[in-house]
Design an enzyme around this catalytic site. Structure first.
Site, PDB file in Angstrom:
ATOM      1  N   SER A  88     -32.120  17.676  18.234  1.00 18.75           N
ATOM      2  CA  SER A  88     -31.045  17.716  19.220  1.00 18.75           C
ATOM      3  C   SER A  88     -30.934  16.417  20.000  1.00 18.75           C
ATOM      4  CB  SER A  88     -31.255  18.894  20.177  1.00 18.75           C
ATOM      5  OG  SER A  88     -32.484  18.769  20.885  1.00 18.75           O
ATOM      6  N   ASP A  89     -32.056  15.934  20.554  1.00 21.04           N
ATOM      7  CA  ASP A  89     -31.960  14.723  21.371  1.00 21.04           C
ATOM      8  C   ASP A  89     -31.733  13.482  20.523  1.00 21.04           C
ATOM      9  OD1 ASP A  89     -34.526  14.833  20.354  1.00 21.04           O
ATOM     10  OD2 ASP A  89     -35.547  14.467  22.247  1.00 21.04           O
ATOM     11  N   CYS A  90     -32.226  13.469  19.294  1.00 23.92           N
ATOM     12  CA  CYS A  90     -31.964  12.330  18.413  1.00 23.92           C
ATOM     13  C   CYS A  90     -30.484  12.274  18.034  1.00 23.92           C
ATOM     14  CB  CYS A  90     -32.825  12.429  17.159  1.00 23.92           C
ATOM     15  SG  CYS A  90     -34.597  12.338  17.489  1.00 23.92           S
TER      16      CYS A  90
END
Length: 749
Positions: free
Chosen positions: A470-472
């Site tokens: 998700s954060d990548c």
């Protein structure tokens, strides 16, 4: 293949000629180390700056003109760091730290009949020798004290190592040394064996250690709690079905259940018989193995078994006595199918190094050493092997390519360094890598392999590895928008592909508004009562994380300015719910607990940035103001911040003995994102970071930066470049504006 090998007693200098090592970068992000044996090969493929830097050799880069202000310091930092960018656009680097990874590489390769080059063996031995505790000669679960850059250049090893020796670390790394060919009489083995015996011997090794030693046939399978493959035959609707487990746990226990189901053990040989004597304080054949199942050393124990888990194991042990052969065989076929699908979905990279080696053993057991699977696993095994100044390690994935590239790309844009003519070529290369690194379709084996969608996503490392994070994905999306908004950078990624990325991000929000790492939270919290690993916390199901949530908020906030009409209502609702989660996740003291970086400084930086993008700042938001006041209360007299890795273990601020450059940058950036109106704390932080910058523009390696599962530290050595460059460049303009306001009579409020 694994013959005895003679190595010096001292590991301070390399066991191979470091002038002959080269880092090969190809296939959009793969980086693998190669040793050139002849002078002709070395002349045809000369070492470059990237090789020399990561090997700890002099880079030959010039001294730079001393910086007069923070922006010039940021320029100098990037002038150095862009020399470490590979030709394909990414910044290679190590991703090491956990000391249980290299033994898995060695044991898994040994029992599979997959050898190493002599030079690789020697540098793996040297790495283990260098990472032994300087006092007792044992090993812990991870490395915490990284060498200073000065020591790296001189190839000196630090005298101080945080943490303590454990049975897990000592038994496995001792075994790895012996498998690699080191004599039991070598001083490093004698000292480590003494520490292991003082800890009670390998009987009390945690469950993953019991499993690895059982595979090697130096621990009896009867000493393991059951890992029945039949769990994967259960109805998926059940709340404890393995597809609901956290993906790293699930992907490790799939091949573990196969290997347990077939009771894989290496054939006896002289080494195995010798290890049975060396690892224990009593006769191997007299050990009551079933009594060892829950025997875990106090030196290792972090997450004790629950009563429920121990009760369940009693029941499963009874089942093992009367398991039905047809049912067992059906279960083995099921998990083997999942193993094959994981290999094919990831180009044989797999999700991580532990599952990688377990998958290899399972594929060799089922298909043999002449199979295509064996060849592909051998090829991609090299992607996990990283050579540094202290020797060769195994990394936590096949790299952190996207993660490192995204941060420096954003840093260069936000600081204004992107407007400098000499910096533009590197940004085009970075965008080209991002274009090739985006996943454009869902996995080959999608729902059947329990996978989340990947279309439009970016992963932590490479496109080939193939996992949405998700954060990548959020940081990748943000980086693309930033870069493509520059007039001097071509538009390589279409708006349609950016929308695919948003679709994936929106699909990842959980009912509480937060975002987890790889997937939605699929299982109930009580699954943690079934945690079998003893050394890790919070591994059984996905959790929502402030860092993941804030990266998504930030990316969506920037995206809707770029393409305002695409799913605008969905984006607005998603952001609003995510901000609600973020508010609730804030600690009463004012910070957020980091789960992937150490710790409060890391998570709070992400949090204040996302709050600012929805209009919350120091002047109008209690959440933002409380975060700033919390950070200010932790600033030291020297202007820096420093947190121990134990902050992540305890979820409370615990001071590091030294101020840390990277954590100081995170804290200062958090203050700037929040619109903190007082210049003095930021000026002190700038002075500290500038004061530690070296004459070539770089910074020394300090304490380890990352963490996972609460208590396992992992290295992000590229952070020491991207975040100082980012903070210094931002601070220059931020402080300039504060001074302008002050001169115009606008006092901070």
């Amino acid at each position: 293949m694994y013959n005895s090998i003679s190595v010096p007693e001292s590991s301070k200098t390399p066991f191979t000629d470091y002038a002959r090592w080269r880092l090969l970068v190809n296939d959009n992000g793969r980086h693998t180390w190669h040793y050139l044996k002849t002078d002709e090969e070395a002349q045809e493929w000369p070492q470059n700056t990237i090789d020399r830097f990561w090997l700890g050799l002099p880079t030959g880069l010039p001294k730079l003109k001393p910086a007069k202000d923070a922006f010039e310091a940021a320029q100098n930092g990037y002038a150095f760091y862009k020399n470490l960018q590979a030709h394909d656009g990414h910044w290679p680097g190590e991703y090491g730290g956990p000391m249980f990874l290299l033994p898995g590489l060695v044991i898994g390769s040994y029992v599979s009949g997959m050898g190493f080059k002599d030079e690789e063996r020697r540098e793996m031995i040297r790495y283990l020798m260098n990472r032994a505790h300087p006092e007792d000669g044992g090993w812990g679960m991870y490395v915490l004290d990284l060498h200073s850059a000065c020591a790296l250049r001189l190839r000196l090893i630090p005298s101080h190592v945080e943490g303590h020796s454990t049975v897990f670390g000592t038994a496995l790394n001792y075994t790895a040394l012996r498998v690699l060919g080191v004599s039991a009489d070598h001083p490093v083995c004698v000292k480590a064996r003494g520490t292991l015996h003082k800890l009670g011997g390998a009987c009390a090794i945690p469950s993953w250690g019991k499993f690895w030693l059982s595979i090697l046939n130096v621990y009896d399978w009867a000493g393991n709690n059951p890992v029945p493959p039949e769990l994967f035959l259960l109805p998926t609707q059940l709340p404890f079905h393995p597809h609901r487990w956290w993906i790293h746990t699930r992907n490790v226990y799939i091949p573990m259940s196969y290997l347990y189901g077939v009771r894989f053990s290496a054939p006896e040989n002289e080494l195995i018989l010798s290890l049975r004597e060396e690892l224990y304080t009593q006769n191997f054949y007299s050990i009551d193995w079933p009594a060892q199942r829950n025997n875990v050393s106090e030196a290792d124990l972090y997450a004790p078994h629950s009563t429920l888990f121990d009760t369940l194991n009693v029941a499963l042990s009874c089942y093992e006595l009367c398991s039905l052969p047809p049912l067992r065989q059906a279960a083995i076929r099921k998990v083997y199918e999942l193993i094959v699908m994981e290999d094919e979905n990831t180009g044989y990279q797999t999700l991580g190094p532990v599952s990688k080696m377990f998958n290899l053993i399972a594929r060799v057991h089922h298909e043999g050493r002449e199979s295509e699977a064996f060849k592909l696993h051998a090829e991609k095994r090299a992607d996990f092997m990283w050579l540094g100044a202290e020797g060769m390690m195994m990394c936590g994935t096949n790299g952190s390519q996207l993660w490192d590239l995204a941060f420096i790309s954003q840093a260069v844009v936000e600081t204004g360094l992107a407007e400098v003519e000499d910096n533009r070529a590197e940004l085009v290369k970075a965008l080209e890598w991002l274009e090739k690194g985006q996943m454009l379709e869902n996995p080959k084996h999608f729902e059947k392999a329990f996978r989340h969608r990947t279309k439009g996503a970016w992963g932590f490392s490479t496109k080939e590895q193939g996992y949405t994070v998700s954060d990548c994905t959020g940081e990748g999306l943000k980086s693309v928008i930033y870069l493509q908004n520059l007039k001097t950078v071509p538009k390589l990624i279409s708006d349609e592909r950016l929308c695919w990325s948003v679709d994936t991000l929106l699909s990842l929000q959980n009912p509480n508004g937060g975002f987890a790492s790889y997937e939605l939270v699929r299982g109930p919290y009580w699954l943690e009562w079934l945690n079998p690993a003893e050394v890790f916390g919070d591994i059984m199901t996905e959790f929502c994380y402030p860092e993941c949530t804030t990266s998504v908020i930030t990316a969506l906030s920037i995206f809707r300015k770029h393409i305002p009409d695409y799913r605008s209502k969905d984006i607005e609702t998603t952001i609003r719910r995510a901000i609600g989660y973020l508010h609730k996740a804030q600690k009463p003291e004012g910070g957020w607990v980091g789960s992937w970086g150490i710790c409060f400084t890391y998570a709070t930086m992400f949090a204040t940035e996302s709050l600012a993008l929805v209009g919350e700042n120091y002047s109008n938001s209690l959440y933002s103001k409380r975060a700033c006041e919390f950070l200010i209360s932790k600033q030291r007299e020297d202007g820096g911040w420093g947190e121990s890795y134990k902050s992540c273990e305890k979820a409370t601020w615990i001071e590091h003995k030294d101020s840390q450059v990277v954590q100081t940058c995170w804290a200062a950036m958090a203050l700037m994102y929040a619109g903190y109106p007082y210049p003095e704390p930021l000026e002190k932080a700038v002075r500290l970071v500038m004061g530690r910058q070296r004459t070539d523009g770089s910074w020394a390696q300090e304490a380890i930066e990352g963490v996972f599962n609460k208590n396992c530290a992992i290295a992000y050595p590229n952070f020491k470049f991207s975040f100082p460059i980012w903070m210094l460049g931002k601070a220059h303009w931020y402080l300039q504006k504060l001074r302008e306001k002050s001169s115009n009579g606008k006092a901070p409020h």
